[in-house]
Design an enzyme around this catalytic site. Sequence first.
Site, mmCIF file in Angstrom:
data_model
loop_
_atom_site.group_PDB
_atom_site.id
_atom_site.type_symbol
_atom_site.label_atom_id
_atom_site.label_comp_id
_atom_site.label_asym_id
_atom_site.label_seq_id
_atom_site.Cartn_x
_atom_site.Cartn_y
_atom_site.Cartn_z
ATOM 1 N N ASP A 1 30.544 42.321 50.275
ATOM 2 C CA ASP A 1 29.966 41.271 51.371
ATOM 3 C C ASP A 1 31.355 41.916 53.051
ATOM 4 O O ASP A 1 31.723 41.528 51.941
ATOM 5 C CB ASP A 1 28.750 40.494 51.478
ATOM 6 C CG ASP A 1 28.572 40.975 53.205
ATOM 7 O OD1 ASP A 1 27.821 41.838 53.574
ATOM 8 O OD2 ASP A 1 28.157 39.438 53.826
ATOM 9 N N TYR B 1 31.373 44.825 60.138
ATOM 10 C CA TYR B 1 31.089 45.911 59.294
ATOM 11 C C TYR B 1 30.283 47.060 60.543
ATOM 12 O O TYR B 1 30.649 47.694 60.897
ATOM 13 C CB TYR B 1 30.533 46.099 58.239
ATOM 14 C CG TYR B 1 31.835 45.646 56.557
ATOM 15 C CD1 TYR B 1 33.284 44.464 57.409
ATOM 16 C CD2 TYR B 1 31.858 46.262 55.769
ATOM 17 C CE1 TYR B 1 34.330 45.080 55.918
ATOM 18 C CE2 TYR B 1 32.503 46.498 55.081
ATOM 19 C CZ TYR B 1 33.856 45.634 54.549
ATOM 20 O OH TYR B 1 34.685 45.350 53.798
ATOM 21 N N GLY B 2 29.385 46.563 60.747
ATOM 22 C CA GLY B 2 27.693 46.701 61.399
ATOM 23 C C GLY B 2 28.369 46.748 62.373
ATOM 24 O O GLY B 2 27.103 48.368 62.947
ATOM 25 N N THR C 1 25.021 47.576 55.599
ATOM 26 C CA THR C 1 25.783 48.292 56.092
ATOM 27 C C THR C 1 26.518 48.786 55.545
ATOM 28 O O THR C 1 26.203 50.095 55.595
ATOM 29 C CB THR C 1 26.221 47.987 56.975
ATOM 30 O OG1 THR C 1 26.050 46.857 58.340
ATOM 31 C CG2 THR C 1 27.579 48.541 58.084
ATOM 32 N N GLU D 1 26.940 33.764 61.133
ATOM 33 C CA GLU D 1 28.675 33.099 60.254
ATOM 34 C C GLU D 1 28.617 32.007 61.116
ATOM 35 O O GLU D 1 29.523 31.249 60.658
ATOM 36 C CB GLU D 1 29.713 34.140 60.889
ATOM 37 C CG GLU D 1 29.587 35.715 59.520
ATOM 38 C CD GLU D 1 30.084 35.674 58.827
ATOM 39 O OE1 GLU D 1 30.630 35.087 58.195
ATOM 40 O OE2 GLU D 1 29.602 35.998 57.024
ATOM 41 N N CYS E 1 19.868 43.255 56.234
ATOM 42 C CA CYS E 1 20.615 42.594 56.255
ATOM 43 C C CYS E 1 21.189 40.946 55.514
ATOM 44 O O CYS E 1 20.294 40.527 56.138
ATOM 45 C CB CYS E 1 21.790 42.305 58.129
ATOM 46 S SG CYS E 1 22.944 41.634 58.149
HETATM 47 N N1 DGL Z 1 25.603 41.919 56.051
HETATM 48 C C1 DGL Z 1 25.749 42.691 56.586
HETATM 49 C C2 DGL Z 1 24.525 44.106 56.093
HETATM 50 O O1 DGL Z 1 24.548 42.675 55.043
HETATM 51 C C3 DGL Z 1 26.647 42.884 57.743
HETATM 52 C C4 DGL Z 1 27.320 42.466 58.612
HETATM 53 C C5 DGL Z 1 28.696 42.834 59.195
HETATM 54 O O2 DGL Z 1 27.677 43.336 60.690
HETATM 55 O O3 DGL Z 1 29.664 43.370 58.615
HETATM 56 O O4 DGL Z 1 24.211 44.417 56.651
#
Ligand code: DGL
Length: 276
Positions: A13, A45-46, A78, A156, A193
């Site tokens: 992740d 990442y999102g 994501t 987080e 998410c």
């Molecule tokens: N945990 C990630 C997801 O499931 C997203 C977190 C992020 O934005 O990096 O989409």
Amino acid sequence: MNDTRTLPVALFDSGVGGLTVLKALQQTLPGEELLYLGDTARLPYGTKGRDTIVRYTLLAARLLVSRGAKMLVVACNTATSAALQTLQEALYPLPVVGVVEPGAQAAATASRNGEIVVIATEATISGGAYQQAIMRICPEARVRGRACTLFVPMAEEGLMQGPLAEGLAHHYLDDIFSPAVTAPRPDTLLLGCTHFPLLQDALQKVVGASVRIVDSAATTAVCVAEQLARMGLLRQDTTQGRCHFMTTDNKERFVRTGSLFLGSPLHNADVELVDL
Ligand code: DGL
């Protein structure tokens, strides 16, 4: 000769969110060895563009594969939305499992009236993977997506409950779930998410007790178990599988927030700092 069945299942992740999937895997497959990577140096990442997410995802996947793994679980919605197919092609014949199809399955099973709301990162919602996956399973469903970007740093940060979490949930969701909104009311909220399951109590207060809140952790674990069994890859040893954790930045922070996500203490010695 090495027995592939003894190799770990690798998960990754962008941060600690995927630990919700790891926890479900530990419950479903207690005998499996698990290797987890949280790419905290590149989190979130999102909010990134698709090409960047694909690039980061390939880097993370290659590191895990270089350590030896019999399956890769993309424990990030994501990354799954943007890069599942790319990963499956790049790593073939290694099996690669994402969290979107299992999450869509959980929502389609939970909903009685077909009114489903998916909350996820901006990239996941704008990519439309969840909306399409649910419609494939349940073509008569009406799926609404809502990007809830700020839930990621909030989770987080360990701020899972209380006025801040609820206030943010009101901000994102009141126009869909407030009692003043007239029918059709959604009966299912899908947490698209892996960071969001920890906000479940705050979300339930805001959307109301009648709304079912589901996520992809448990259904992903079932999917992994089925696929390992089908491929003859289940670990035969009956001892409890071990977990090894890796993070790309700030080990102490990973230990702190990771413990919250796991619901049990992580120790410095369990976590390795790596570079991609
Ligand atoms: N945990 C990630 C997801 O499931 C997203 C977190 C992020 O934005 O990096 O989409």
